[in-house]
Scaffold this motif. Structure first.
Motif, PDB file in Angstrom:
ATOM      1  N   ALA A  96       0.851  -1.207   0.000  1.00 59.90           N
ATOM      2  CA  ALA A  96       0.000   0.000   0.000  1.00 59.90           C
ATOM      3  C   ALA A  96       0.881   1.250   0.000  1.00 59.90           C
ATOM      4  N   PHE A  97       1.911   1.270   0.842  1.00 57.77           N
ATOM      5  CA  PHE A  97       2.826   2.434   0.878  1.00 57.77           C
ATOM      6  C   PHE A  97       3.520   2.606  -0.468  1.00 57.77           C
ATOM      7  N   CYS A  98       3.927   1.474  -1.025  1.00 55.09           N
ATOM      8  CA  CYS A  98       4.649   1.517  -2.292  1.00 55.09           C
ATOM      9  C   CYS A  98       3.772   2.133  -3.379  1.00 55.09           C
ATOM     10  N   LYS A  99       2.531   1.660  -3.452  1.00 57.70           N
ATOM     11  CA  LYS A  99       1.671   2.193  -4.523  1.00 57.70           C
ATOM     12  C   LYS A  99       1.347   3.667  -4.283  1.00 57.70           C
ATOM     13  N   MET A 100       1.121   4.008  -3.015  1.00 59.45           N
ATOM     14  CA  MET A 100       0.840   5.422  -2.720  1.00 59.45           C
ATOM     15  C   MET A 100       2.006   6.308  -3.184  1.00 59.45           C
ATOM     16  N   GLN A 101       3.226   5.911  -2.800  1.00 61.42           N
ATOM     17  CA  GLN A 101       4.394   6.745  -3.118  1.00 61.42           C
ATOM     18  C   GLN A 101       4.697   6.748  -4.619  1.00 61.42           C
ATOM     19  N   PHE A 102       4.506   5.592  -5.258  1.00 60.91           N
ATOM     20  CA  PHE A 102       4.805   5.520  -6.697  1.00 60.91           C
ATOM     21  C   PHE A 102       3.888   6.447  -7.499  1.00 60.91           C
ATOM     22  N   LEU A 128       2.447   9.111  -6.440  1.00 63.03           N
ATOM     23  CA  LEU A 128       2.852  10.507  -6.170  1.00 63.03           C
ATOM     24  C   LEU A 128       4.062  10.866  -7.029  1.00 63.03           C
ATOM     25  N   TRP A 129       5.030   9.979  -7.064  1.00 61.30           N
ATOM     26  CA  TRP A 129       6.245  10.234  -7.851  1.00 61.30           C
ATOM     27  C   TRP A 129       5.938  10.251  -9.343  1.00 61.30           C
ATOM     28  N   GLU A 130       5.086   9.309  -9.750  1.00 65.54           N
ATOM     29  CA  GLU A 130       4.770   9.249 -11.180  1.00 65.54           C
ATOM     30  C   GLU A 130       4.167  10.576 -11.653  1.00 65.54           C
ATOM     31  N   THR A 149      -2.598   9.949 -18.019  1.00 59.76           N
ATOM     32  CA  THR A 149      -3.020   8.715 -17.355  1.00 59.76           C
ATOM     33  C   THR A 149      -2.436   8.540 -15.942  1.00 59.76           C
ATOM     34  N   ALA A 150      -1.420   9.356 -15.584  1.00 61.26           N
ATOM     35  CA  ALA A 150      -0.807   9.191 -14.257  1.00 61.26           C
ATOM     36  C   ALA A 150      -1.847   9.367 -13.145  1.00 61.26           C
ATOM     37  N   ARG A 151      -2.783  10.239 -13.373  1.00 64.89           N
ATOM     38  CA  ARG A 151      -3.818  10.484 -12.363  1.00 64.89           C
ATOM     39  C   ARG A 151      -4.600   9.207 -12.044  1.00 64.89           C
ATOM     40  N   PHE A 152      -4.730   8.352 -13.049  1.00 69.38           N
ATOM     41  CA  PHE A 152      -5.524   7.141 -12.828  1.00 69.38           C
ATOM     42  C   PHE A 152      -4.824   6.202 -11.851  1.00 69.38           C
ATOM     43  N   ASP A 153      -3.485   6.170 -11.917  1.00 68.96           N
ATOM     44  CA  ASP A 153      -2.754   5.307 -10.981  1.00 68.96           C
ATOM     45  C   ASP A 153      -2.946   5.775  -9.545  1.00 68.96           C
ATOM     46  N   SER A 182      -7.048   4.537  -3.677  1.00 68.79           N
ATOM     47  CA  SER A 182      -6.512   5.894  -3.829  1.00 68.79           C
ATOM     48  C   SER A 182      -5.331   6.102  -2.883  1.00 68.79           C
ATOM     49  N   GLU A 183      -4.513   7.093  -3.211  1.00 65.21           N
ATOM     50  CA  GLU A 183      -3.317   7.368  -2.387  1.00 65.21           C
ATOM     51  C   GLU A 183      -3.679   7.522  -0.907  1.00 65.21           C
ATOM     52  N   GLU A 184      -4.743   8.278  -0.650  1.00 62.43           N
ATOM     53  CA  GLU A 184      -5.114   8.562   0.741  1.00 62.43           C
ATOM     54  C   GLU A 184      -5.518   7.279   1.470  1.00 62.43           C
ATOM     55  N   VAL A 185      -6.339   6.475   0.784  1.00 63.89           N
ATOM     56  CA  VAL A 185      -6.833   5.238   1.407  1.00 63.89           C
ATOM     57  C   VAL A 185      -5.667   4.275   1.648  1.00 63.89           C
TER      58      VAL A 185
END
Ligand code: HEM
Length: 519
Positions: A446-452, A454-456, A487-491, A497-500
């Protein structure tokens, strides 16, 4: 054989109706094409262009692939005496020569504890497959908004691409995969390679439409489906005969899965009657099967429990296209169920097992998205480095500007961190069984996807600044950047979602906080 000219001879062809240019030592006759030229006639009649060497100006306005198109190759009339082309395109299946454009393990000077010869063999063959089969179809479908062609589904089935996208497992045993890899030796790093190479299609929506149903919808059927339905569906989907999708989210429920309202009521004969809708369903437009999550009532379990069903299009669900800024080629749909009858044997995993099945899939989905994002960011770096080297502003390449170098440094350092992080998590997957992964990797993933994501978004944003206006048009020089930025917004939203996800990671760690340790 190609004719040979001197530069003096070419210079004489410098007017409307008799117009030649030199690009990278090749001579092009634009006399007829000039009037059809998308950039107009006047730019070609410029005194620095007509009859002259237009290499620099050409590459500041066009991608190399323009010259490779058959309709433009026909404009070649010869080459300049005693000169050789200086530009060498990356060949089919080859690695990029641009620094940091590939993951470090592909750099021959670097060492990695994770990859062996089987990984390298698979990478090489898979890249050639993407370059020759998937990329052209992906680009065509991104433009037309259509599903992948039947030839692509066939080619993928022949090479067991869908089998590989499901990850390691018994479904691969006895198979010889691309690069001569034995199904039994296929591990999470092979899957990482397949996932990352696929991003090189530069067609996010097409990729989603083509594969999300396979790795999201099929695993529950594989792990929990009852025979003979299970074997039939696995064969049809893996071999590209049928398309599948996963339907969980609704207008009422996104990351809060339990808020769903789609319901299935048990009938006297044991079948289920489904009513409700699903929204944002990728590949729904082309799906033959839907792996559906609905709340069940009147059955053996508690009313309102979430249950998974395999629904066949012949049972009568309707799909309507949703227009997104993502891509029509993703087949994103709004699905409605009005009294759709589902036979009892199409319940997957038993009544009330839906949440377990859905949540059990999440880690893999998030891992897949992280792997794609890490490789997608490499693509941005390659584009930005090439562009910064060839685009001249105020008489110098963009790379000569410290502000651009600073942007590139920030981009590269993040892409390096992303690859290292995803390889670390992938390594855990090679060592943990599925149950342990669910327990141990939920938070880290979950942390990884949230941070990725954001970086993307940051990388896409920097890339837009570097490419300027070209990055907001869907064709020409900056079209990959335009796609990535769009499309980055979709990730940041799909797959949690990042927050969740951030909150999920912290809530999970709270369970493990020691009561016997104080500051
Ligand atoms: C073999 C020669 C050429 C071919 C086949 C060609 C083809 C094209 C094509 C297909 C486009 C559409 C955009 C794209 O797909 O990238 C385009 C745009 C353009 N071309 Fe060319 N071109 C050639 C030479 C040149 C040269 C020598 C110039 C020099 C000024 C030029 C100036 C432009 C401009 C200004 C645009 C518009 C770019 C934009 O919208 O940003 N072209 N050309």
């Amino acid at each position: 054989m190609s004719k040979v000219f001197t530069r003096d001879e070419v210079e004489k062809h410098n007017k409307d109706g008799d117009l030649w240019v030199v690009i990278d030592s090749t001579v092009y006759d634009l006399s007829k094409f000039a009037k059809l030229h998308p950039g107009g006639l006047s730019v070609l009649l410029d005194e620095d262009v007509a009859g002259m060497d237009a290499t620099t100006v050409f590459f500041s306005l066009h991608r190399y692939e323009v010259l490779q198109k058959p309709q433009y190759k026909r404009l070649v009339v010869g080459h300049i005496a005693l000169e050789e082309p200086k530009i060498r395109p990356v060949g089919v299946g080859e690695l990029s020569r641009v620094p940091y454009a590939e993951s470090p393990w592909l750099n021959p000077a670097f060492h990695s504890p994770y990859y062996n010869d089987t990984h390298r063999a698979l990478q090489k063959e898979f890249r050639a497959f993407v370059d020759t089969v998937l990329y052209p179809d992906a680009q065509a479908c991104e433009a037309s908004g259509k599903n992948a062609s039947p030839e692509v589904y066939k080619a993928m089935a022949e090479r067991k691409v869908n089998h590989m996208r499901l990850g390691p497992g018994k479904h691969l045993h006895g198979l010889t995969l691309m690069g001569g890899v034995k199904g039994e030796e296929y591990d999470a790093f092979h899957e990482l390679i397949v996932t990352q190479e696929l991003t090189r299609m530069h067609a996010r929506g097409y990729g989603t439409g083509l594969g999300s149903g396979v790795f999201l919808g099929l695993p529950p059927v594989m792990n929990y489906g009852a025979e003979p339905l299970r074997s039939r569906v696995i064969d049809e989907v893996l071999n590209g005969k049928k398309v599948m999708c996963l339907a969980i989210t609704e207008a009422f429920a996104g990351s809060d899965v339990q808020g769903m309202k789609c319901r299935a009521d048990r009938q006297a004969d044991g079948s289920w009657l489904v009513n409700g809708h699903k929204k944002w369903i990728s590949a729904g437009m082309w799906a033959d099967y839907i792996l559906l999550a609905a709340k069940t009532y009147g059955g053996d379990g508690p009313d309102g429990a979430v249950t998974a069903f395999l629904v066949d299009r012949s049972m009568g669900f309707e799909t309507k296209a949703i227009t997104t800024s993502y891509s029509k080629a993703a087949g994103t749909s709004y699905v409605t169920f009005d009294d759709v009858r589902i036979p009892a044997d199409h319940v997957i995993g038993g009544e009330g097992a839906g949440l377990l099945i859905i949540f059990g899939n999440f880690n893999h989905e998030r891992w897949y998205m992280c792997a794609s994002m890490a490789r997608g960011c490499r693509g941005l770096i390659e584009e930005c480095l090439l562009w910064s080297a060839q685009r001249k502003v105020f008489g110098k390449p963009l790379l000569a500007q410290p502000v651009i170098r600073n942007k590139l440094a920030l981009m590269i350092s993040k892409a390096e961190a992303m690859q290292t992080w995803i390889e670390h998590l992938t390594f855990q997957m090679t060592r943990m069984d599925h149950r342990t992964q669910i327990k141990q990797l939920g938070g880290p993933m979950a942390f990884c996807k949230m941070q990725f994501s954001l970086w993307e978004k940051e990388l896409a944003d920097q890339a837009v600044q570097i490419f300027g206006g070209r990055a907001v048009t869907a064709s020409g020089m900056g079209r990959y950047i335009e796609m990535a930025n769009r499309t980055a917004r979709f990730d940041a939203v799909l797959g949690g979602s990042e927050e969740v996800l951030g909150d999920l990671g912290v809530r999970q760690l709270m369970r493990g906080m020691p009561e016997d340790q104080k500051l």
